[in-house]
Scaffold this motif. Structure first.
Motif, PDB file in Angstrom:
ATOM      1  N   ARG A 161       0.821  -1.204   0.000  1.00  0.00           N
ATOM      2  CA  ARG A 161       0.000   0.000   0.000  1.00  0.00           C
ATOM      3  C   ARG A 161       0.858   1.259   0.000  1.00  0.00           C
ATOM      4  NH1 ARG A 161      -2.738   3.312   3.874  1.00  0.00           N
ATOM      5  NH2 ARG A 161      -4.887   3.832   3.262  1.00  0.00           N
ATOM      6  N   ASP A 162       0.490   2.215  -0.833  1.00  0.00           N
ATOM      7  CA  ASP A 162       1.127   3.538  -0.877  1.00  0.00           C
ATOM      8  C   ASP A 162       0.224   4.490  -0.112  1.00  0.00           C
ATOM      9  OD1 ASP A 162       2.185   6.018  -1.491  1.00  0.00           O
ATOM     10  OD2 ASP A 162       1.548   5.988  -3.585  1.00  0.00           O
ATOM     11  N   ALA A 163       0.596   4.801   1.122  1.00  0.00           N
ATOM     12  CA  ALA A 163      -0.285   5.567   2.005  1.00  0.00           C
ATOM     13  C   ALA A 163      -0.587   6.956   1.458  1.00  0.00           C
ATOM     14  CB  ALA A 163       0.340   5.669   3.400  1.00  0.00           C
ATOM     15  N   SER A 164       0.420   7.651   0.949  1.00  0.00           N
ATOM     16  CA  SER A 164       0.185   9.008   0.447  1.00  0.00           C
ATOM     17  C   SER A 164      -0.673   8.982  -0.817  1.00  0.00           C
ATOM     18  CB  SER A 164       1.513   9.718   0.180  1.00  0.00           C
ATOM     19  OG  SER A 164       2.275   9.017  -0.797  1.00  0.00           O
ATOM     20  N   GLY A 165      -0.412   8.019  -1.688  1.00  0.00           N
ATOM     21  CA  GLY A 165      -1.231   7.900  -2.895  1.00  0.00           C
ATOM     22  C   GLY A 165      -2.663   7.530  -2.563  1.00  0.00           C
ATOM     23  N   GLN A 166      -2.849   6.640  -1.581  1.00  0.00           N
ATOM     24  CA  GLN A 166      -4.196   6.235  -1.199  1.00  0.00           C
ATOM     25  C   GLN A 166      -4.963   7.383  -0.567  1.00  0.00           C
ATOM     26  OE1 GLN A 166      -5.277   3.052  -2.049  1.00  0.00           O
ATOM     27  NE2 GLN A 166      -7.270   3.991  -1.638  1.00  0.00           N
ATOM     28  N   ALA A 167      -4.264   8.249   0.148  1.00  0.00           N
ATOM     29  CA  ALA A 167      -4.922   9.411   0.744  1.00  0.00           C
ATOM     30  C   ALA A 167      -5.477  10.329  -0.346  1.00  0.00           C
ATOM     31  CB  ALA A 167      -3.941  10.168   1.637  1.00  0.00           C
ATOM     32  N   LEU A 168      -4.732  10.488  -1.429  1.00  0.00           N
ATOM     33  CA  LEU A 168      -5.223  11.282  -2.557  1.00  0.00           C
ATOM     34  C   LEU A 168      -6.460  10.646  -3.173  1.00  0.00           C
ATOM     35  CD1 LEU A 168      -1.796  12.063  -4.286  1.00  0.00           C
ATOM     36  CD2 LEU A 168      -3.257  13.724  -3.111  1.00  0.00           C
ATOM     37  N   VAL A 169      -6.408   9.336  -3.345  1.00  0.00           N
ATOM     38  CA  VAL A 169      -7.549   8.612  -3.926  1.00  0.00           C
ATOM     39  C   VAL A 169      -8.789   8.778  -3.056  1.00  0.00           C
ATOM     40  CG1 VAL A 169      -8.440   6.298  -4.436  1.00  0.00           C
ATOM     41  CG2 VAL A 169      -6.118   6.933  -5.144  1.00  0.00           C
ATOM     42  N   ASP A 170      -8.617   8.551  -1.758  1.00  0.00           N
ATOM     43  CA  ASP A 170      -9.766   8.617  -0.852  1.00  0.00           C
ATOM     44  C   ASP A 170     -10.372  10.011  -0.832  1.00  0.00           C
ATOM     45  OD1 ASP A 170      -9.269   5.976  -0.293  1.00  0.00           O
ATOM     46  OD2 ASP A 170      -8.250   6.363   1.614  1.00  0.00           O
ATOM     47  N   ARG A 171      -9.532  11.025  -0.849  1.00  0.00           N
ATOM     48  CA  ARG A 171     -10.043  12.399  -0.847  1.00  0.00           C
ATOM     49  C   ARG A 171     -10.778  12.711  -2.142  1.00  0.00           C
ATOM     50  NH1 ARG A 171      -6.514  17.992  -0.474  1.00  0.00           N
ATOM     51  NH2 ARG A 171      -8.284  19.436  -0.289  1.00  0.00           N
ATOM     52  N   ALA A 172     -10.224  12.258  -3.265  1.00  0.00           N
ATOM     53  CA  ALA A 172     -10.857  12.530  -4.561  1.00  0.00           C
ATOM     54  C   ALA A 172     -12.239  11.916  -4.652  1.00  0.00           C
ATOM     55  CB  ALA A 172      -9.968  12.017  -5.692  1.00  0.00           C
ATOM     56  N   LEU A 173     -12.426  10.767  -4.002  1.00  0.00           N
ATOM     57  CA  LEU A 173     -13.693  10.047  -4.110  1.00  0.00           C
ATOM     58  C   LEU A 173     -14.708  10.433  -3.036  1.00  0.00           C
ATOM     59  CD1 LEU A 173     -12.387   6.468  -4.986  1.00  0.00           C
ATOM     60  CD2 LEU A 173     -13.310   8.195  -6.548  1.00  0.00           C
ATOM     61  N   GLU A 174     -14.358  11.419  -2.201  1.00  0.00           N
ATOM     62  CA  GLU A 174     -15.262  11.804  -1.121  1.00  0.00           C
ATOM     63  C   GLU A 174     -16.584  12.351  -1.636  1.00  0.00           C
ATOM     64  OE1 GLU A 174     -13.181  14.530   1.351  1.00  0.00           O
ATOM     65  OE2 GLU A 174     -12.058  12.982   2.441  1.00  0.00           O
ATOM     66  N   ASP A 175     -16.540  13.154  -2.689  1.00  0.00           N
ATOM     67  CA  ASP A 175     -17.754  13.809  -3.195  1.00  0.00           C
ATOM     68  C   ASP A 175     -17.895  13.539  -4.684  1.00  0.00           C
ATOM     69  OD1 ASP A 175     -19.946  15.328  -3.733  1.00  0.00           O
ATOM     70  OD2 ASP A 175     -19.032  17.264  -3.243  1.00  0.00           O
ATOM     71  N   LYS A 176     -18.689  12.548  -5.020  1.00  0.00           N
ATOM     72  CA  LYS A 176     -18.920  12.240  -6.425  1.00  0.00           C
ATOM     73  C   LYS A 176     -19.954  13.165  -7.041  1.00  0.00           C
ATOM     74  CE  LYS A 176     -17.785   7.428  -5.602  1.00  0.00           C
ATOM     75  NZ  LYS A 176     -18.358   6.139  -5.239  1.00  0.00           N
ATOM     76  N   GLY A 177     -20.638  13.946  -6.202  1.00  0.00           N
ATOM     77  CA  GLY A 177     -21.648  14.867  -6.711  1.00  0.00           C
ATOM     78  C   GLY A 177     -21.067  15.895  -7.671  1.00  0.00           C
ATOM     79  N   GLU A 178     -19.872  16.407  -7.359  1.00  0.00           N
ATOM     80  CA  GLU A 178     -19.236  17.387  -8.245  1.00  0.00           C
ATOM     81  C   GLU A 178     -18.850  16.749  -9.579  1.00  0.00           C
ATOM     82  OE1 GLU A 178     -18.795  20.692  -7.995  1.00  0.00           O
ATOM     83  OE2 GLU A 178     -20.083  20.514  -6.232  1.00  0.00           O
ATOM     84  N   LEU A 192     -22.741   8.721 -13.922  1.00  0.00           N
ATOM     85  CA  LEU A 192     -21.557   8.051 -13.376  1.00  0.00           C
ATOM     86  C   LEU A 192     -22.014   6.773 -12.703  1.00  0.00           C
ATOM     87  CD1 LEU A 192     -18.464   8.217 -12.828  1.00  0.00           C
ATOM     88  CD2 LEU A 192     -19.052   9.241 -10.608  1.00  0.00           C
ATOM     89  N   GLY A 193     -21.512   5.639 -13.183  1.00  0.00           N
ATOM     90  CA  GLY A 193     -21.879   4.354 -12.608  1.00  0.00           C
ATOM     91  C   GLY A 193     -21.103   4.059 -11.346  1.00  0.00           C
ATOM     92  N   ASP A 194     -21.252   2.836 -10.856  1.00  0.00           N
ATOM     93  CA  ASP A 194     -20.508   2.413  -9.670  1.00  0.00           C
ATOM     94  C   ASP A 194     -19.014   2.474  -9.944  1.00  0.00           C
ATOM     95  OD1 ASP A 194     -22.868   1.908  -8.340  1.00  0.00           O
ATOM     96  OD2 ASP A 194     -22.917  -0.205  -8.931  1.00  0.00           O
ATOM     97  N   VAL A 195     -18.284   2.994  -8.997  1.00  0.00           N
ATOM     98  CA  VAL A 195     -16.834   3.132  -9.144  1.00  0.00           C
ATOM     99  C   VAL A 195     -16.165   2.009  -8.355  1.00  0.00           C
ATOM    100  CG1 VAL A 195     -14.837   4.602  -8.753  1.00  0.00           C
ATOM    101  CG2 VAL A 195     -17.032   5.625  -9.413  1.00  0.00           C
ATOM    102  N   PRO A 196     -15.422   1.115  -9.007  1.00  0.00           N
ATOM    103  CA  PRO A 196     -14.748   0.021  -8.293  1.00  0.00           C
ATOM    104  C   PRO A 196     -13.730   0.547  -7.293  1.00  0.00           C
ATOM    105  CG  PRO A 196     -14.811  -0.376 -10.663  1.00  0.00           C
ATOM    106  CD  PRO A 196     -15.228   1.044 -10.465  1.00  0.00           C
ATOM    107  N   GLY A 197     -13.310  -0.322  -6.388  1.00  0.00           N
ATOM    108  CA  GLY A 197     -12.261   0.044  -5.460  1.00  0.00           C
ATOM    109  C   GLY A 197     -10.962   0.361  -6.185  1.00  0.00           C
ATOM    110  N   PHE A 198     -10.124   1.163  -5.561  1.00  0.00           N
ATOM    111  CA  PHE A 198      -8.862   1.570  -6.182  1.00  0.00           C
ATOM    112  C   PHE A 198      -7.788   1.549  -5.117  1.00  0.00           C
ATOM    113  CE2 PHE A 198      -5.610   4.290  -7.879  1.00  0.00           C
ATOM    114  CZ  PHE A 198      -5.708   4.187  -9.257  1.00  0.00           C
ATOM    115  N   GLY A 199      -6.776   0.712  -5.322  1.00  0.00           N
ATOM    116  CA  GLY A 199      -5.672   0.606  -4.381  1.00  0.00           C
ATOM    117  C   GLY A 199      -4.409   1.212  -4.955  1.00  0.00           C
ATOM    118  N   ALA A 200      -3.929   2.268  -4.327  1.00  0.00           N
ATOM    119  CA  ALA A 200      -2.649   2.864  -4.720  1.00  0.00           C
ATOM    120  C   ALA A 200      -1.530   2.085  -4.044  1.00  0.00           C
ATOM    121  CB  ALA A 200      -2.604   4.331  -4.315  1.00  0.00           C
TER     122      ALA A 200
END
Length: 460
Positions: A161-178, A192-200
């Motif tokens: 796991r890349d902790a810093s990369g995963q933090a970016l991913v998690d933040r980006a996916l917080e609000d799919k409304g935008e 926008l359909g279901d978004v699969p999990g993403f592991g950095a």
């Protein structure tokens, strides 16, 4: 020189005619070429220090997978994408897993080792979807390049796991409304359909087909293992592999063939967040659709064009999302996103035409921009793609709307026409650039894995 090695990697019609016929191809290099320019990525930096027995277990796994790879070349792929001889690989996975400190990591390896022997079931996939893995070990008949072999080939990889990369991913996916609002601005019918999990992650071990050339920067599981339509999906993205490609291939190509106000420099900290967000946005792009979207008719009309255009859609919608939705959130300059995007377009095109749907798709995008006027291909002082980042973004928005009204509208004839008019079959507007790239050797990176050794300390 044998015909196979004499192939022009840019001979679109010839290469497309042979797409999918390379199962017996044994060279480490694909597509066939007389020369390659190689850079190296040392995987030792990200390998966990779990002792020599752990490293030896990785060596055993590598040997078992590569023996299976050789078997496939001799007798073919077993039914249902199963290994011809699964037991040694499953046992090697369990041996690697025994050294992992985390309970979830060990559980995941055990589930995947059982799947190697017996195949996946929904319960195993459901469990894998909720496990929080720090270290991941995977083996299977994993998809290789679509133009090489459509059924997958023996591969094993391990990543952390890349902790810093995963933090970016998690933040980006917080609000799919935008993201959804951005899509509606492009076309009122887009969803926008279901978004699969993403592991950095960072890769630290690779064996079998995945260790050949060119290198994958991500795998989409379990689909890449041959399990279609599973509701439990996750992308494993190798950030260190991607950065090596950006530094050694994309950036030099952009410096030579792109002339916009912003220079792509992967060593500059302002680009640090863009690669992982770029790949994540591409994955979101694959989920963009309209209620009528379906690819059955297009697949029947032209399967290659269908795959190409689906990759184009993922690229285009993804970069628009990154530049217009996520860039403000992360303090990124849209011009930097465009610089990254054009550098990646060149890296993919440089791999050749008629071999890779995603490479053909990148050429289609550049051709569209040039024909539209969003970019100018300066042949006198280059060739160099010249233009303004905002014009390229306008071109991306334009192409997104075209895709919404053709590919995503289930209009097979219109989609085939889009592919024909702007794809490699009609690339006169890009001829000068293709001619220039043809003069250069193909490029790839090699994984150095000298840290993998036997119990006596010798190199594997």
């Amino acid at each position: 020189m044998p015909e196979e090695l004499a192939v022009d990697r840019f001979s679109y019609a010839h290469n497309l005619g042979r797409a999918g016929t390379y199962r017996e191809h044994r060279s480490a290099f694909w597509p066939p070429a007389s020369s390659y320019e190689i850079s190296c990525l040392n995987l030792a930096e990200h390998t966990p220090d779990f002792g020599p027995d752990f490293l030896h277990s990785l060596t055993v796994l590598k040997s078992a997978v590569e023996a299976e790879w050789q078997k496939v070349k001799e007798v073919g792929i077993s039914t249902r994408r199963r290994f011809n001889d699964p037991r040694p690989i499953a046992d090697a996975m369990r041996a690697v897993g025994a050294h992992l400190p985390g309970e979830d990591d060990r559980k995941a390896v055990t589930l995947r080792a059982t799947a190697v022997q017996e195949g996946y079931n929904d319960e195993a996939l459901k469990q894998l979807a909720v496990l929080k893995e720090e270290f991941t070990v995977v083996a299977g008949q994993i998809s290789t390049w679509y133009g090489k072999e459509v059924k997958g080939l023996p591969t094993a990889f391990a990543c952390r796991r890349d902790a810093s990369g995963q933090a970016l991913v998690d933040r980006a996916l917080e609000d799919k409304g935008e993201v959804e609002a951005c899509l509606r601005r492009l076309h009122a019918d887009l969803r926008l359909g279901d978004v699969p999990g993403f592991g950095a992650t960072h890769l630290f071990h690779m064996a079998g087909e995945g260790n050949l050339h060119p290198k994958h920067i991500a795998y989409f599981l379990p689909e890449d293992e041959g399990v279609k339509y599973s509701p439990f999906k996750k992308t494993f993205y190798f950030g260190n592999t991607h950065r090596a490609l950006l530094k050694n291939i994309s950036a030099p190509l952009a410096a030579r063939y792109v002339n916009i106000d912003t220079k792509f420099d992967p060593h500059d900290a302002r680009f640090d967040a863009i690669p992982v967000l770029g790949v994540l946005s591409h994955e979101l792009g694959h989920s963009v659709h309209r209620p009528v979207t379906g690819y059955k008719n297009l697949n029947a009309a032209d399967r290659w064009a269908s795959v190409v255009l689906q990759e184009v859609a993922a690229d285009v919608f993804g970069i628009v999302i990154l530049a217009e939705v996520w860039a403000p959130v992360f303090g990124l300059a849209p011009a930097d996103v465009v610089a990254y995007y054009l550098a990646e377009c060149l890296r993919y095109v440089d791999r050749g035409l008629g071999h890779f749907p995603d490479s053909d798709g990148m050429l289609l995008q550049l051709s569209y921009f040039v024909q539209l006027g969003a970019l100018f291909l300066d042949e006198e002082n280059g060739p160099r793609l010249t233009g303004d980042p905002e014009a390229v973004l306008a071109g991306l928005r334009s192409l997104a709307r075209v895709l919404a009204d053709t590919l995503l509208a289930d209009r097979a004839d219109a989609a085939v026409a889009l592919h024909r008019n702007f794809g490699p079959a009609n690339s006169a507007s890009m001829r000068a650039l293709v001619t220039e790239l043809r003069r250069l050797s193909a490029k790839s990176i090699e994984y150095t894995q000298e840290h993998i050794h036997t119990t006596d300390g010798s190199a594997a």
